[in-house]
Design an enzyme around this catalytic site. Structure first.
Site, mmCIF file in Angstrom:
data_model
loop_
_atom_site.group_PDB
_atom_site.id
_atom_site.type_symbol
_atom_site.label_atom_id
_atom_site.label_comp_id
_atom_site.label_asym_id
_atom_site.label_seq_id
_atom_site.Cartn_x
_atom_site.Cartn_y
_atom_site.Cartn_z
ATOM 1 N N SER A 140 31.792 31.957 37.796
ATOM 2 C CA SER A 140 31.854 33.260 37.142
ATOM 3 C C SER A 140 33.298 33.525 36.744
ATOM 4 O O SER A 140 34.185 32.732 37.057
ATOM 5 C CB SER A 140 31.367 34.352 38.095
ATOM 6 O OG SER A 140 32.344 34.550 39.092
ATOM 7 N N LYS A 141 33.505 34.658 36.112
ATOM 8 C CA LYS A 141 34.847 34.995 35.635
ATOM 9 C C LYS A 141 35.859 35.046 36.771
ATOM 10 O O LYS A 141 37.057 34.913 36.561
ATOM 11 C CB LYS A 141 34.820 36.348 34.913
ATOM 12 C CG LYS A 141 34.224 36.227 33.528
ATOM 13 C CD LYS A 141 34.540 37.443 32.685
ATOM 14 C CE LYS A 141 33.750 37.413 31.388
ATOM 15 N NZ LYS A 141 33.046 38.644 31.124
ATOM 16 N N ARG A 142 35.350 35.285 37.956
ATOM 17 C CA ARG A 142 36.223 35.307 39.128
ATOM 18 C C ARG A 142 36.988 33.982 39.267
ATOM 19 O O ARG A 142 38.110 33.948 39.748
ATOM 20 C CB ARG A 142 35.324 35.490 40.356
ATOM 21 C CG ARG A 142 35.828 36.381 41.411
ATOM 22 C CD ARG A 142 34.687 36.817 42.347
ATOM 23 N NE ARG A 142 33.566 35.872 42.446
ATOM 24 C CZ ARG A 142 33.525 34.820 43.241
ATOM 25 N NH1 ARG A 142 34.539 34.525 44.016
ATOM 26 N NH2 ARG A 142 32.446 34.040 43.271
#
Ligand code: GLU
Length: 490
Positions: free
Chosen positions: A254-256
């Site tokens: 994910s963007k994390r």
């Protein structure tokens, strides 16, 4: 003659093109190209709130940029179009009418509130939430009553109870589902727009798709789709669900973890050859140990039985390494083109340069090709050519100039350089050798002080390449300034 392989990539244009989407597209494309099949690009734009034309453009541009073409689909046309789902509503309607007439589907008048109530009560009883079939057997009177209330019905598929549904997956083997866990599901929403699980089946079937290769996220949708195939009496394609992409901490990417849109990588100056190579390795590997390959090589080697079932890890370091390897292989011209936007952004050029200035810029840029992994790293690697202000990287570097032989080396070098008819890699190298020999020094005793006086660092690109790019005047200026800063006089 064996059947022609037909695959499709069917993105929803609901946001920036995701690297996971690029990977799915790539596997389909590799399979089609390997087997001489056809690749279809279909746009699944039935989510009216989230679909945008910009997103569709972004997907198509991204695919083209990566070098993936499609034989049929949006923009190129083909015999089974239209290839945008919102342009196919009349086709879906024909099949819906057929299913309704056959009693395989029915109208459901339940409101969202009623459905939510049912869901909550099932959850409370510890049961799996699903539609319990309230509208399955409505009488004409009940229907008339609902219609009079102005309710707009959705259409649900009648799902047979107590059935095992088996997905024969090329990558995952047989995966079993229970029809009781599914319940009668909506195939057409109350606004007349089909749901994904319904439209996808009609499209894949009418477009003669033989292999549905897509992300594992869709595996749980597949039993629903198989039920639709059965209801419509369509022949089923072969399915293959490609594993999830995880971050390095093994949770879903994910963007994390870092950028997930293809654009982000493109903007940072990753190149198609590198990204494709990296994406191909997210779940697939060619036979042997080879990790760096071109798409032509991947086409040769591609097969679904080398696509792994276990999750693929998106390793940024590996991406950088792979991209760097492909950058090394670029032509000088292609590397220059990659660099230009970054050089402009850094204020190192305007794009109007010509003649000697342009030649100089090209040579400067070329020095970065072996040093970087992606385009955005270029300005930093060439920054020294654009400013003569620099500091010693640390005390150790400054200390190099305190060594006894340093002043002598620098003095001799400047004399040699000034005597050269032309500054180029060869003449400068010869000058180094001459200084070393004449003073009976070790290589390090010559190169270290030169490097530190010129750049402030103990490591860096080749000196004989650097000096001609600085030119005599700036070379002298940098050397003298460094010596002065270090308190060393010639
Ligand atoms: N439109 C779906 C998506 O973008 C496609 C899924 C499929 O390939 O069937 O996730």
């Amino acid at each position: 003659m064996s059947q022609e392989i037909r695959v499709r990539f069917a993105p929803s244009p609901t946001g920036p093109f995701h690297i996971g989407g690029a990977r799915s597209a790539l596997f389909n494309w590799l399979l089609a190209r390997k087997l001489g099949g056809k690749m279809v690009l279909r746009i699944e734009d039935t989510d009216r709130k989230r679909s945008t034309p910009e997103s569709e453009e972004n997907i198509k541009n991204s695919l083209r940029w990566l070098g993936m073409d499609w034989d049929e689909g949006v923009d190129v046309g083909g015999p089974y179009g239209p290839y945008r789902q919102m342009e196919r509503l009349d086709i879906y309607k024909k099949y819906t009418d057929q299913l309704l007439a056959e009693g395989k589907a029915y109208y459901c008048y339940c409101t969202p509130e009623e459905l939510e109530e049912e869901r909550q009560s099932l959850l409370k009883e510890g049961k799996m939430p699903r539609y319990m079939g309230k509208c399955r057997e409505l009488t004409p009177e009940q229907i008339a009553k609902y219609e009079a209330e102005g309710r707009k019905p959705s259409v649900r598929l009648r799902v047979p109870p107590n059935e095992k549904i088996v997905v024969h997956d090329l990558i995952r083997g047989d995966v079993e589902f229970d029809s009781n866990g599914i319940g009668d599901f909506v195939i057409v929403k109350s606004d007349g727009i089909p749901t994904y699980n319904y439209a996808v089946v009609i499209d894949d079937s009418l477009m003669h798709v033989t292999h549905v290769i897509r992300a594992e996220e869709h595996l749980s949708n597949t039993p629903r789709q198989l039920l639709v195939y059965d209801a419509l009496g369509f022949e089923k394609p072969v399915f293959g669900h490609v594993s999830l992409i995880l971050g390095t901490d093994h949770t879903k990417m994910s963007k994390r973890h870092g950028a997930t849109s293809l654009d982000a990588y493109r903007q940072k100056g990753y190149i198609p050859a590198g990204l494709n190579n990296f994406l191909a390795l997210l779940g697939w590997a060619p036979p042997g140990e080879k990790e760096i390959f071109t798409m032509a090589e991947a086409i040769q080697e591609f097969s679904l039985d080398r696509v792994a079932k276990n999750p693929a890890v998106f390793d940024f370091k590996k991406l950088d390494w792979i991209n760097g390897q492909h950058i090394r292989k670029m032509s000088a011209e292609a590397f220059w083109e990659l660099a230009v936007p970054f050089m402009k952004e850094a204020g190192y050029m305007t794009g109007d340069e010509d003649g000697a200035k342009l030649e100089w810029l090209k040579k400067v840029v070329a020095t970065a090709q072996t040093q970087i992994d992606y385009g955005a790293q270029i300005p930093e690697k060439v920054s020294m050519y654009f400013s003569d202000d620099f500091e010693f990287e640390n005390e150790e570097a400054a200390a190099v100039l305190k060594e006894e032989t340093a002043p002598m080396v620098m003095k001799a070098l400047l004399e040699e350089l000034k005597a050269l008819p032309e500054l180029n890699r060869d003449t400068v190298k010869a000058a180094f050798k001459k200084v070393q020999k004449a003073n009976k020094l070790k290589g390090q005793q010559v190169y270290m002080p030169i490097r530190v006086t010129l750049t402030g660092n103990q490591h860096g690109p080749e000196l004989a390449e650097m000096i001609p790019l600085f030119g005599l005047e700036r070379t002298e200026k940098r050397i003298l300034k460094s010596l002065e800063k270090a308190g060393v006089s010639l």
